[in-house]
Write a protein that holds these residues in place. Structure first.
Motif: not given
Length: 290
Positions: A207-209, A238-239, A251-253
């Motif tokens: 999840g490290d964008i 993958f999150l 927020h990650a999405i």
């Protein structure tokens, strides 16, 4: 034209039993917002009790293929270190047939040498663990022969440095033509060169964008080197899902979609709450779709 996002779930088959996963997949199969579902490929747990239960990915996937009707399905991702590629091509073909053409063929080089809980499963099962350079070269050859077995109409020989086949032939062929979509997972530079050559979908496991964006740009450059349009490779990420903090996952999405990662795999931790698939759709997916 921007690609429409698709959302899926991943249920790691460790520290749970078959019926736990079957319950989640059957529910997800009835929810249109969830388009794909995934397992992973390990032979011993990499989280929780190291001696706890874990199910083998491809045989479990075959069972779930027969218990679902709509979901696309796969392993995120198969370890190329576990099975000879011609055998893996046959296994994947069987799952594609059982599912009626719903397989997404997820594959990667194999476990990171730096992960001790992943490394131990090789010694425990009598499997060799070669260095990363050797494993990556073998990965490229494996994908070459798997695609040939899925598509060629006559037996062939293959004399590679890592794969040698005599009279290789795949019959029957997968339902999907020319073959199931190839989903390659990984972030290493050597892996991304294989992605540029073979993948329909590239998945980055994390999840490290900022890192994901950087690696996506690197993939674009590798595509340019071989004359491939990078837009032909769907970007997947993958999150992990935080049940108690859905805002964090939402927020990650949002970040991933803004970075043009349109294939989102949401990792569900065990134990799975009742009606977790419906919750994922209502709390995480629908708020992030137009």
């Amino acid at each position: 034209m921007p690609q429409s996002p698709s959302f899926g779930i991943l249920t790691a088959p460790m520290q749970v039993d078959y019926h736990d996963i079957l319950r989640v997949w059957r529910e997800a199969d009835t929810i249109p917002e969830i388009e794909h579902a995934w397992l992973f490929d390990h032979l011993m747990p990499i989280g929780g009790d190291p001696d706890g239960p874990i199910l083998e990915g491809w045989t479990l996937l075959s069972a779930l293929a027969g218990q679902t009707e709509r979901l696309r399905l796969g392993l995120l991702v198969t370890s190329n270190r576990f099975r000879p590629p011609a055998l893996l091509a046959k296994i994947a073909t069987t799952v594609d047939i059982i599912s009626g053409g719903r397989l997404d063929f997820g594959i990667g080089v194999g476990s990171r040498p730096s992960h001790p809980l992943a490394r131990r499963e090789y010694a425990a099962h009598g499997l060799p663990f070669h260095d990363s350079a050797d494993a990556t070269a073998g990965f490229d050859e494996a994908l070459t022969v798997i695609r040939r077995l899925w598509t060629e109409s006559e037996p062939f020989d293959f004399a590679g440095e890592h794969v040698q086949l005599t009279g290789a032939f795949g019959n029957p062929k997968p339902v999907q033509r020319p073959h199931p979509p190839i989903v390659i997972g990984g972030r290493a530079k050597a892996t991304l060169r294989v992605v540029a050559e073979h993948a329909d979908v590239w998945n980055i496991p994390g999840g490290d964008i900022a890192d994901a964006i950087s690696r996506s740009a690197l993939l674009n450059s590798y595509c340019a080197e071989i004359g491939r349009d990078p837009a032909t490779i769907t970007r997947s990420i993958f999150l992990p899902v935080a049940y108690d903090h859905p805002d964090t996952t939402r927020h990650a999405i949002t970040e991933a979609l803004e970075a043009e990662f349109t294939h989102i795999v949401l990792g569900l931790s065990d134990p799975y709450p009742d009606h977790v698939a419906r919750w994922v759709a209502d709390e995480l997916i629908i708020p992030n779709t137009p």
